[in-house]
Design a protein around this motif. Structure first.
Motif, PDB file in Angstrom:
ATOM      1  N   PHE A 112      53.440  61.917  59.843  1.00  0.00           N
ATOM      2  CA  PHE A 112      53.164  61.238  61.094  1.00  0.00           C
ATOM      3  C   PHE A 112      52.681  59.819  60.822  1.00  0.00           C
ATOM      4  N   ILE A 133      60.069  54.318  60.707  1.00  0.00           N
ATOM      5  CA  ILE A 133      60.916  55.397  61.213  1.00  0.00           C
ATOM      6  C   ILE A 133      60.920  55.460  62.742  1.00  0.00           C
ATOM      7  N   LEU A 134      59.832  55.049  63.349  1.00  0.00           N
ATOM      8  CA  LEU A 134      59.774  55.034  64.805  1.00  0.00           C
ATOM      9  C   LEU A 134      60.798  54.068  65.374  1.00  0.00           C
ATOM     10  N   ARG A 176      54.170  54.283  70.553  1.00  0.00           N
ATOM     11  CA  ARG A 176      53.473  53.865  69.342  1.00  0.00           C
ATOM     12  C   ARG A 176      54.006  52.547  68.826  1.00  0.00           C
ATOM     13  N   ASP A 197      53.805  56.684  60.463  1.00  0.00           N
ATOM     14  CA  ASP A 197      54.055  55.421  61.141  1.00  0.00           C
ATOM     15  C   ASP A 197      53.403  55.326  62.510  1.00  0.00           C
ATOM     16  N   PHE A 198      52.632  56.316  62.848  1.00  0.00           N
ATOM     17  CA  PHE A 198      52.084  56.336  64.188  1.00  0.00           C
ATOM     18  C   PHE A 198      50.823  55.507  64.368  1.00  0.00           C
TER      19      PHE A 198
END
Lengths: 351, 351
Positions: free
Chosen positions: A95, B54-55, A58, A97-98
DNA sequence: CTGAAAGCGCTTACAG
DNA sequence: CTGAAAGCGCTTACAG
């Protein structure tokens, strides 16, 4: 000797003696790789039991997935529909930041055209996936067809449309929901008691779930030893006046012990009972929303059979997330629990 | 003119005229930054309403968070405890790539020492957080203290220990759970009927939740107009024989209409009722596990008051995830819904 | 058909 | 007290 195994693609590339670009190609099933190379890489992938790192994926990808949600706007059951939206927002925060973009599209439950026109705008938006509450059957069917053509995935919540296969359906098994009410009646009634099943309808479509509830209800009772008379009626009532005069009339001729309202408008009957001061008639309904809850609290509604609205939204989002981002298989049918809500447990119900 | 705003840290660094390393330092509140620089950066962060990705964070960081879970091992309620574990695994599959490592530690509910020794091994493991079912009070208290000293976060599920403040408690409001049963009794009983409340105990600790249930139950009944006689008894029974002889004796002297088992052993009473062919006594219990479910299905248990075991695990994991990885604030108390399970809705209950 | 290189938004030594 | 650089595991042009 310490062989540090390289991470994913790099290690595959090393073993296959190619570059990671080539590995990437076969990973995504793109063209331009020699058959032999492809096979070699594939076997290495299998060997390693390679699982792509979704974070890295991602982060590196510019791709943004666009999901649209089509849902009834503020109406008398308004509070209910905040549920799925909250659920989606909750999912989004986890979820987030995806690389997902959500658009909300509201329609009027009483206005077929508003539904239709929202679907039109949605189709123009190049969405990847949609979540829809399929209130209008034909319009939904049309929308679903056009989604399929454009490879837009759709998820149904609340109810389903026959012969249309969404990525996933998230909602109740209504037949079973009817049986749950039947089971409760076993405790609430005695042999010979009269029951009135009411379908207080405004909208013309999605009657099917109501029929299924009724079937489940009757099936349970006929299997049980509660031999009561069940009278099932449709009331096409626009307001309280009609309901009241209907019930005045009906109750004067029948000694009803329990009323089961198969859609979310139990509060109308509850209001009637309150107005007339009828405390001896039990009332069971569906739907977790403020109007019903108020009468649950003051005792005019005894039981509400519900599904968690927030959970529906959360799971619907998750279905799209799993499909597009995590690339995992999604369950075709996800039945939500059939919850029994009373004045004593409604408080923690939203948790 | 098109000003492409740089992403997070880079943009902060650019605006503050420093390197990203310095930005990182203030972001993590590390030392070694001039006060003035720090303030400047802080204000820019505020200005931009900066939210770290955060990823990228997890991907870049080598840090692995280690969580341990301390939970009763296979016992008569074995199937139940698979619940939280499944929930954790489900959460893990969704948040898996985030660098989390989980270890499971099982203890014997009847063996205080097994609990104790598991806590010892856990303390040696340098865990970041633990999830615990606090069956033994003193031992849990000791464990919690030592966790606090080592800055290990702990989450309680199922029950709480007075005066100990975990990162989060995930479980029921037991007083309210008792009220829910009281409310059901309103429908199951008539004025004057006798009720037997049974606490079939093997374990010595965590009796408190049982007391709370009882209080809630009695409180509801006393507020209602169901004036029935409630007899509350502890039975320290090791097996069916003791239960049977106790009930034989008790029922010969009392005409009980309903039995409420306040812990998860309703199935023992159900077995007794089945053996004796007593169909006229209603039975309400707690806990969603196979032994209870069997009697729910065949009708000897009427209602089970439950919480979703899977959800507990999921939420407990999420609490640690939120705290350590997403760095969000975690709710101190997360009451789970008080679910009413019957033979007609248990099937979809796990969904 | 294949590979070298830059980049996603962070963290982590390391050097000064 | 501060910064340059490498790297996390991928994707994405671009060049050949």
């Amino acid at each position: 000797m310490k062989i540090v195994e390289l991470s994913g693609v790099k290690e595959i590339a090393r073993r296959a003696n190619v570059s990671i670009a080539t590995v990437d190609r076969v990973l995504h099933n793109r063209t331009g790789v020699a058959q032999k190379t492809k096979e070699k890489i594939l076997s290495i992938i299998k060997d390693m039991d390679y699982k792509p790192n979704i974070l890295a994926k991602r982060l590196a990808s510019k791709r943004i997935y666009k999901f649209g949600i089509l849902i009834p706007q503020e109406c008398s059951e308004a509070e209910y529909w905040n549920g799925p939206v909250s659920g989606i927002k909750e999912a989004l925060s986890e979820f987030g930041d995806f690389g997902v973009e959500i658009s909300y599209h509201f329609f009027d439950k009483k206005d077929r055209d508003s539904f239709k026109s929202q679907t039109e705008t949605m189709l123009k938006m190049q969405l990847d996936g949609v979540i829809v509450v399929p209130v209008f059957i034909d319009e939904t069917r049309d929308f679903a067809m056009r989604c399929s053509e454009r490879r837009v995935q759709f998820v149904f919540i609340e109810s389903e449309i026959p012969q249309i296969s969404p990525l996933s359906y998230i909602g109740q098994d209504y037949y079973q929901a009817g049986r749950v009410v039947g089971n409760l009646c076993q405790y609430l009634l005695r042999p010979g008691d009269d029951v009135l099943v009411l379908n207080i309808s405004k909208a013309p479509d999605i009657q099917e779930s109501l029929q299924e509830k009724l079937m489940g209800f009757e099936a349970f009772l006929s299997e049980s030893d509660v031999h009561c008379k069940v009278d099932s009626l449709d009331v096409d009532a626009k307001g309280m006046d009609e309901i009241s005069s209907f019930l005045d009339h009906y109750l004067s001729e029948n000694s009803v012990k329990l009323i089961y309202v198969t859609n979310s408008r139990a509060y109308m009957v509850a209001k009637y009972l309150e107005d007339r001061g009828f405390k001896h008639i039990r009332l069971v309904g569906n739907g977790y929303h403020d109007k019903n809850l108020n009468y649950l609290k003051n005792g005019y509604i005894d039981f509400l059979i519900c599904q968690k609205p927030l959970e529906q939204g959360y799971k619907a989002f998750l279905a799209l997330y799993e499909h597009f981002i995590a690339k995992r298989k999604v369950e075709r049918t996800q039945y939500t629990p059939i919850d029994i809500v009373t004045k004593e447990n409604y408080k923690y119900y939203e948790n």
